[in-house]
Design a protein around this motif. Structure first.
Motif, PDB file in Angstrom:
ATOM      1  N   ASN A 105       0.836  -1.204   0.000  1.00 11.52           N
ATOM      2  CA  ASN A 105       0.000   0.000   0.000  1.00 11.52           C
ATOM      3  C   ASN A 105       0.863   1.243   0.000  1.00 11.52           C
ATOM      4  OD1 ASN A 105      -2.119  -1.792   0.198  1.00 11.52           O
ATOM      5  ND2 ASN A 105      -2.669  -1.242   2.289  1.00 11.52           N
ATOM      6  N   ASN A 106       1.886   1.251   0.855  1.00 13.71           N
ATOM      7  CA  ASN A 106       2.775   2.405   0.949  1.00 13.71           C
ATOM      8  C   ASN A 106       3.513   2.639  -0.378  1.00 13.71           C
ATOM      9  OD1 ASN A 106       3.389   4.410   2.842  1.00 13.71           O
ATOM     10  ND2 ASN A 106       5.383   3.508   3.233  1.00 13.71           N
ATOM     11  N   ASP A 107       3.991   1.553  -0.991  1.00 11.01           N
ATOM     12  CA  ASP A 107       4.665   1.658  -2.287  1.00 11.01           C
ATOM     13  C   ASP A 107       3.712   2.190  -3.362  1.00 11.01           C
ATOM     14  OD1 ASP A 107       6.947   0.668  -1.090  1.00 11.01           O
ATOM     15  OD2 ASP A 107       6.743  -1.352  -1.948  1.00 11.01           O
ATOM     16  N   PHE A 108       2.478   1.680  -3.354  1.00  9.89           N
ATOM     17  CA  PHE A 108       1.477   2.151  -4.318  1.00  9.89           C
ATOM     18  C   PHE A 108       1.227   3.645  -4.161  1.00  9.89           C
ATOM     19  CE2 PHE A 108      -2.913   3.458  -4.959  1.00  9.89           C
ATOM     20  CZ  PHE A 108      -3.032   3.268  -6.314  1.00  9.89           C
ATOM     21  N   ILE A 109       1.005   4.085  -2.925  1.00 14.46           N
ATOM     22  CA  ILE A 109       0.709   5.498  -2.673  1.00 14.46           C
ATOM     23  C   ILE A 109       1.862   6.375  -3.159  1.00 14.46           C
ATOM     24  CG2 ILE A 109       0.370   7.230  -0.856  1.00 14.46           C
ATOM     25  CD1 ILE A 109      -1.161   4.953   0.698  1.00 14.46           C
ATOM     26  N   ARG A 110       3.079   5.969  -2.869  1.00 14.38           N
ATOM     27  CA  ARG A 110       4.250   6.750  -3.291  1.00 14.38           C
ATOM     28  C   ARG A 110       4.314   6.866  -4.805  1.00 14.38           C
ATOM     29  NH1 ARG A 110       7.799   3.621  -1.700  1.00 14.38           N
ATOM     30  NH2 ARG A 110       7.764   4.294   0.466  1.00 14.38           N
ATOM     31  N   ARG A 111       4.128   5.746  -5.490  1.00 17.22           N
ATOM     32  CA  ARG A 111       4.214   5.762  -6.957  1.00 17.22           C
ATOM     33  C   ARG A 111       3.024   6.460  -7.594  1.00 17.22           C
ATOM     34  NH1 ARG A 111       6.366  -0.193  -6.801  1.00 17.22           N
ATOM     35  NH2 ARG A 111       8.591   0.226  -6.641  1.00 17.22           N
ATOM     36  N   PHE A 112       1.852   6.243  -7.022  1.00 21.16           N
ATOM     37  CA  PHE A 112       0.636   6.845  -7.567  1.00 21.16           C
ATOM     38  C   PHE A 112       0.691   8.369  -7.486  1.00 21.16           C
ATOM     39  CE2 PHE A 112      -3.823   8.270  -7.294  1.00 21.16           C
ATOM     40  CZ  PHE A 112      -4.302   7.725  -8.473  1.00 21.16           C
ATOM     41  N   THR A 113       1.274   8.892  -6.431  1.00 17.48           N
ATOM     42  CA  THR A 113       1.309  10.343  -6.233  1.00 17.48           C
ATOM     43  C   THR A 113       2.615  10.981  -6.707  1.00 17.48           C
ATOM     44  OG1 THR A 113       2.052  10.057  -3.951  1.00 17.48           O
ATOM     45  CG2 THR A 113      -0.332  10.268  -4.312  1.00 17.48           C
ATOM     46  N   ALA A 114       3.508  10.189  -7.301  1.00 13.91           N
ATOM     47  CA  ALA A 114       4.782  10.731  -7.802  1.00 13.91           C
ATOM     48  C   ALA A 114       4.520  11.786  -8.877  1.00 13.91           C
ATOM     49  CB  ALA A 114       5.649   9.607  -8.366  1.00 13.91           C
ATOM     50  N   GLY A 115       5.087  12.943  -8.698  1.00  7.84           N
ATOM     51  CA  GLY A 115       4.971  13.996  -9.698  1.00  7.84           C
ATOM     52  C   GLY A 115       3.651  14.742  -9.708  1.00  7.84           C
ATOM     53  N   VAL A 116       2.780  14.474  -8.747  1.00 10.94           N
ATOM     54  CA  VAL A 116       1.465  15.131  -8.706  1.00 10.94           C
ATOM     55  C   VAL A 116       1.648  16.638  -8.491  1.00 10.94           C
ATOM     56  CG1 VAL A 116      -0.648  15.351  -7.331  1.00 10.94           C
ATOM     57  CG2 VAL A 116       0.207  13.098  -7.946  1.00 10.94           C
ATOM     58  N   LYS A 117       0.905  17.423  -9.263  1.00 10.56           N
ATOM     59  CA  LYS A 117       0.975  18.890  -9.149  1.00 10.56           C
ATOM     60  C   LYS A 117      -0.440  19.467  -9.146  1.00 10.56           C
ATOM     61  CE  LYS A 117       5.537  19.314 -10.341  1.00 10.56           C
ATOM     62  NZ  LYS A 117       6.036  17.974 -10.301  1.00 10.56           N
ATOM     63  N   THR A 118      -0.631  20.532  -8.380  1.00  9.57           N
ATOM     64  CA  THR A 118      -1.871  21.295  -8.515  1.00  9.57           C
ATOM     65  C   THR A 118      -1.631  22.333  -9.603  1.00  9.57           C
ATOM     66  OG1 THR A 118      -1.216  22.799  -6.745  1.00  9.57           O
ATOM     67  CG2 THR A 118      -2.622  20.953  -6.131  1.00  9.57           C
ATOM     68  N   VAL A 119      -2.624  22.529 -10.458  1.00 14.32           N
ATOM     69  CA  VAL A 119      -2.501  23.468 -11.568  1.00 14.32           C
ATOM     70  C   VAL A 119      -3.802  24.249 -11.723  1.00 14.32           C
ATOM     71  CG1 VAL A 119      -0.764  22.135 -12.863  1.00 14.32           C
ATOM     72  CG2 VAL A 119      -3.186  21.698 -13.259  1.00 14.32           C
ATOM     73  N   GLU A 120      -3.694  25.402 -12.364  1.00 12.74           N
ATOM     74  CA  GLU A 120      -4.856  26.240 -12.665  1.00 12.74           C
ATOM     75  C   GLU A 120      -4.702  26.777 -14.078  1.00 12.74           C
ATOM     76  OE1 GLU A 120      -4.762  29.339  -9.769  1.00 12.74           O
ATOM     77  OE2 GLU A 120      -5.422  28.034  -8.142  1.00 12.74           O
ATOM     78  N   LEU A 121      -5.803  27.204 -14.657  1.00 14.59           N
ATOM     79  CA  LEU A 121      -5.725  27.917 -15.926  1.00 14.59           C
ATOM     80  C   LEU A 121      -5.303  29.340 -15.631  1.00 14.59           C
ATOM     81  CD1 LEU A 121      -8.910  26.747 -17.885  1.00 14.59           C
ATOM     82  CD2 LEU A 121      -6.629  25.740 -17.840  1.00 14.59           C
ATOM     83  N   ASP A 122      -4.418  29.894 -16.461  1.00 17.28           N
ATOM     84  CA  ASP A 122      -4.026  31.281 -16.263  1.00 17.28           C
ATOM     85  C   ASP A 122      -5.098  32.215 -16.821  1.00 17.28           C
ATOM     86  OD1 ASP A 122      -3.645  31.464 -19.039  1.00 17.28           O
ATOM     87  OD2 ASP A 122      -1.453  31.461 -18.918  1.00 17.28           O
ATOM     88  N   GLY A 123      -4.865  33.505 -16.743  1.00 16.36           N
ATOM     89  CA  GLY A 123      -5.846  34.495 -17.181  1.00 16.36           C
ATOM     90  C   GLY A 123      -6.193  34.399 -18.656  1.00 16.36           C
ATOM     91  N   SER A 124      -5.313  33.780 -19.435  1.00 18.62           N
ATOM     92  CA  SER A 124      -5.569  33.602 -20.864  1.00 18.62           C
ATOM     93  C   SER A 124      -6.173  32.234 -21.183  1.00 18.62           C
ATOM     94  CB  SER A 124      -4.261  33.768 -21.646  1.00 18.62           C
ATOM     95  OG  SER A 124      -3.720  35.051 -21.434  1.00 18.62           O
ATOM     96  N   GLY A 125      -6.517  31.481 -20.139  1.00 23.60           N
ATOM     97  CA  GLY A 125      -7.122  30.172 -20.360  1.00 23.60           C
ATOM     98  C   GLY A 125      -6.136  29.090 -20.741  1.00 23.60           C
ATOM     99  N   ARG A 126      -4.858  29.298 -20.368  1.00 25.45           N
ATOM    100  CA  ARG A 126      -3.834  28.313 -20.694  1.00 25.45           C
ATOM    101  C   ARG A 126      -3.497  27.477 -19.459  1.00 25.45           C
ATOM    102  NH1 ARG A 126       0.422  32.581 -22.952  1.00 25.45           N
ATOM    103  NH2 ARG A 126      -0.039  33.233 -20.824  1.00 25.45           N
ATOM    104  N   LEU A 127      -3.076  26.247 -19.731  1.00 24.59           N
ATOM    105  CA  LEU A 127      -2.683  25.316 -18.686  1.00 24.59           C
ATOM    106  C   LEU A 127      -1.189  25.066 -18.841  1.00 24.59           C
ATOM    107  CD1 LEU A 127      -3.656  23.277 -16.474  1.00 24.59           C
ATOM    108  CD2 LEU A 127      -3.799  21.604 -18.326  1.00 24.59           C
ATOM    109  N   LEU A 128      -0.425  25.327 -17.785  1.00 31.90           N
ATOM    110  CA  LEU A 128       1.023  25.103 -17.822  1.00 31.90           C
ATOM    111  C   LEU A 128       1.315  23.673 -17.389  1.00 31.90           C
ATOM    112  CD1 LEU A 128       3.979  26.074 -18.058  1.00 31.90           C
ATOM    113  CD2 LEU A 128       3.819  26.761 -15.654  1.00 31.90           C
ATOM    114  N   ILE A 129       1.966  22.920 -18.256  1.00 30.16           N
ATOM    115  CA  ILE A 129       2.392  21.558 -17.935  1.00 30.16           C
ATOM    116  C   ILE A 129       3.826  21.652 -17.400  1.00 30.16           C
ATOM    117  CG2 ILE A 129       2.785  19.223 -18.800  1.00 30.16           C
ATOM    118  CD1 ILE A 129      -0.123  20.146 -19.114  1.00 30.16           C
ATOM    119  N   PRO A 130       4.055  21.293 -16.128  1.00 30.00           N
ATOM    120  CA  PRO A 130       5.417  21.354 -15.578  1.00 30.00           C
ATOM    121  C   PRO A 130       6.387  20.485 -16.388  1.00 30.00           C
ATOM    122  CG  PRO A 130       3.814  21.087 -13.823  1.00 30.00           C
ATOM    123  CD  PRO A 130       3.075  20.884 -15.123  1.00 30.00           C
TER     124      PRO A 130
END
Length: 157
Positions: free
Chosen positions: A72-97
């Protein structure tokens, strides 16, 4: 529950920003205030964009896992690897890290594909290959997955 519809093509600019189509933005507009979570897909070389409400529901399930079980611990670590919160900017664009761009191989041409309650973000060539290279006949897959579902069923089997 969110039910997104459509497949859209767009281009990533040099900074990794995607301009979403007006149709997709309209579908996402009720969720813009809460923001989104962007993560690596488990099964495909693409990214998954979750509306925050959908991510919260998924995390409620994951949080029920016993962290003292190594799997379970290994799954959680891998499942959430690289997770980012993102929003659309004022021009309606999404920035992909950058790290997520690299994972999905996103450079220029991008496909945004609805997958019920999330949006998959693909490099266009990889998306076309995934669709074309289906190793299983889709009719057989559809029968296996949906063939035993009746209107009385609450969930898919």
């Amino acid at each position: 529950m969110v039910n997104l519809i459509g497949t859209y093509e767009c281009k990533a600019d040099a900074k990794g920003r995607l301009t979403l189509s007006s149709s997709l933005k309209k579908q996402l507009s009720p969720m813009l205030q809460e923001g989104f979570v962007l993560k690596r897909s488990v099964f495909q070389p693409c990214l998954e964009l979750y509306p925050m409400s959908e991510w919260t529901l998924l995390m409620a399930k994951v949080n029920k896992l016993n962290r003292f079980v190594k799997k379970n611990n290994d799954f959680i670590r891998r499942f959430t690897a690289g997770v980012k919160t993102v929003e659309l900017d004022g021009s309606g664009r999404l920035l992909i890290p950058k790290d997520l761009q690299n994972f999905a191989g996103i450079s220029k041409n991008v496909v945004l594909s609805s997958a019920l309650n999330i949006i998959e973000i693909w490099d266009k060539d990889k998306y076309e290959k995934a669709i074309d290279d289906a190793t299983v006949d889709f009719a057989d897959l559809a029968e296996d997955v949906m063939g035993n579902v009746t209107d009385a069923d609450d969930e898919l089997s």
